[in-house]
Design a protein around this motif. Structure first.
Motif, short mmCIF file in Angstrom:
data_model
loop_
_atom_site.label_atom_id
_atom_site.label_comp_id
_atom_site.label_asym_id
_atom_site.label_seq_id
_atom_site.Cartn_x
_atom_site.Cartn_y
_atom_site.Cartn_z
N PRO A 161 0.83 -1.22 0.00
CA PRO A 161 0.00 0.00 0.00
C PRO A 161 0.86 1.26 0.00
CG PRO A 161 0.02 -0.97 2.20
CD PRO A 161 0.82 -1.90 1.31
N VAL A 162 0.63 2.11 -0.97
CA VAL A 162 1.34 3.39 -1.10
C VAL A 162 0.31 4.51 -1.08
CG1 VAL A 162 2.75 4.83 -2.61
CG2 VAL A 162 3.27 2.40 -2.37
N ALA A 220 -1.51 -0.09 8.52
CA ALA A 220 -0.30 0.09 9.31
C ALA A 220 0.97 -0.12 8.49
CB ALA A 220 -0.31 -0.87 10.50
N ASP A 221 0.88 -0.83 7.37
CA ASP A 221 2.07 -1.07 6.55
C ASP A 221 2.13 -0.15 5.34
OD1 ASP A 221 -0.12 -2.25 5.35
OD2 ASP A 221 0.98 -4.00 4.62
N ALA A 222 1.39 0.95 5.37
CA ALA A 222 1.38 1.88 4.23
C ALA A 222 2.67 2.69 4.18
CB ALA A 222 0.19 2.81 4.32
N PRO A 245 0.67 3.74 13.46
CA PRO A 245 1.65 2.87 12.78
C PRO A 245 1.76 3.20 11.29
CG PRO A 245 0.17 1.57 14.17
CD PRO A 245 -0.40 2.96 14.11
N PHE A 246 2.96 3.06 10.75
CA PHE A 246 3.21 3.29 9.32
C PHE A 246 4.51 2.59 8.96
CE2 PHE A 246 5.50 6.53 11.58
CZ PHE A 246 6.67 6.73 10.87
N ALA A 247 4.69 2.36 7.67
CA ALA A 247 5.91 1.71 7.20
C ALA A 247 6.97 2.71 6.78
CB ALA A 247 5.59 0.78 6.03
N SER A 311 9.65 -4.95 3.95
CA SER A 311 8.30 -4.62 3.50
C SER A 311 7.65 -3.56 4.36
CB SER A 311 7.42 -5.87 3.53
OG SER A 311 7.24 -6.33 4.85
N GLY A 312 8.19 -3.30 5.57
CA GLY A 312 7.59 -2.30 6.44
C GLY A 312 6.65 -2.88 7.46
N THR A 313 6.22 -4.13 7.33
CA THR A 313 5.29 -4.72 8.27
C THR A 313 5.92 -4.77 9.65
OG1 THR A 313 4.39 -6.07 6.51
CG2 THR A 313 3.89 -6.76 8.74
N GLY A 314 5.14 -4.34 10.64
CA GLY A 314 5.62 -4.38 12.00
C GLY A 314 6.34 -3.12 12.43
N THR A 315 6.42 -2.12 11.56
CA THR A 315 7.03 -0.86 11.94
C THR A 315 5.98 0.03 12.57
OG1 THR A 315 6.63 0.01 9.75
CG2 THR A 315 8.76 -1.00 10.13
N GLY A 316 6.40 1.26 12.89
CA GLY A 316 5.43 2.18 13.47
C GLY A 316 5.50 2.13 14.98
#
Length: 328
Positions: A161-162, A220-222, A245-247, A311-316
């Motif tokens: 997702p962007v 959250a992974d955007a 949360p965000f990536a 991939s950014g998942t789990g960041t934020g």
């Protein structure tokens, strides 16, 4: 590269049967790498495996396979590019061509990895394939590979997702440059008139009267790129994104703009570890300041990041808690 199951399902729904051509092996100099794929139907195609003559020949084979009626019809084709096709590349490419209908589609998992024999027929997977599938189920990345006569490749049910904030010149250039990549764009602005008359298929237009509040709808992974017409609005949007949360958070501007924003965002209560994740300026300054040059720099950095597996998942917020030693 991953098997895009949603796109494949859409093609099957539209055409009934499609042939999927995927590069399962290559040696020497070749146009594309293992995992590159394209779809073919009787009167059209989507994607490319490159190579001109290679693709022309593979497409002819694929259309021939479409006439097959047996389920799970597949063929394996190895092409030496120079001797067989007269191409400048000196390597060889091995292609798996498979006919896909609703029957074959049902065998493809939404996530994890998809394995099948590289030629027609059903057989028990070898131990190497079983291990690869087990790794995928455990969440470990699986690279496309031909293993003991079986081809294994990762599958995905959702593109990256962007979120692009702003439909001005840079926003339009960035959306256009992202076409054909494994992303899903949410394009946000507060006026319909700023968008082009026709929004590209890979983007969803979101007209929001209150742009900062729209950030609450982002996953959250955007990955966010903030480039509106207003510095004040940019600041409010960054504040809203940093509060959840965000990536990734990218901001158009200069080093001076970044310094001012960091001071303001610090005053709004954001801790240093979150502020360190604000990327500004976005793009590659060495490429220039034209909208297209900025877009190329942004997309290059995004692809490099994704190819490295970040991939950014789990960041934020969760990531920040872990950095402080919190358990959640």
């Amino acid at each position: 590269m991953s098997l895009d199951r949603p796109a494949l399902a859409q093609a099957v729904a539209a055409h009934g049967a499609v042939a999927r051509i995927v590069v399962v092996g290559h040696a020497g100099s070749t146009p594309r790498e293992t995992g590159t794929a394209m779809l073919v139907w009787q009167d059209g195609q989507d994607g490319t495996i490159g190579g001109g003559a290679l693709e022309y020949d593979a497409t002819a084979h694929a259309r021939g396979l479409l006439s097959e009626r047996a389920p799970f019809a597949r063929s394996l084709l190895t092409q030496p590019l120079g001797p067989a096709l007269g191409q400048c590349c000196g390597g060889s490419v091995t292609l798996l061509i498979e006919r896909i209908t609703e029957t074959e589609l049902a065998a493809i998992p939404d996530t994890g990895a998809f394995a099948r024999p590289a030629a027609s027929g059903r057989a028990e997977p070898p131990l190497s394939v079983t291990r690869a599938l087990r790794a995928a189920r455990g969440g470990r990345p699986v690279a496309p590979a031909l293993l003991d006569g079986w081809f294994v490749e990762p599958t995905t049910d959702s593109p990256v997702p962007v979120w692009i904030w702003g439909a001005g010149h840079v926003g339009r250039a960035l959306v256009a440059t992202l076409a054909g990549l494994p992303v899903r764009v949410t394009w946000v602005d507060d006026a319909r008139a700023r968008f082009p008359a026709t929004v590209p298929d890979h983007a969803d237009m979101l007209v929001a009267g209150d742009l900062p509040r729209a950030a609450a709808h982002a996953p959250a992974d955007a990955r966010h790129y903030v480039l509106t017409y207003s510095h004040a609005l940019d600041l409010e949007i960054c504040h809203a994104i940093l509060s959840r949360p965000f990536a990734q958070l990218g901001l158009i501007g200069s080093a001076t703009k970044k310094a001012r924003f960091l001071n303001r965002l610090r005053d709004l209560g954001h801790p240093p570890e979150r502020l360190a994740r604000l990327d500004c300026p976005i793009g590659d300054p060495a490429l220039g300041k034209q909208p297209q040059a900025i877009a190329v720099g942004v997309v290059h950095a995004l692809l490099r990041d994704l190819s490295a597996g970040r991939s950014g998942t789990g960041t934020g917020i969760d990531r920040d808690k872990k950095a402080k030693g919190h358990s959640g």
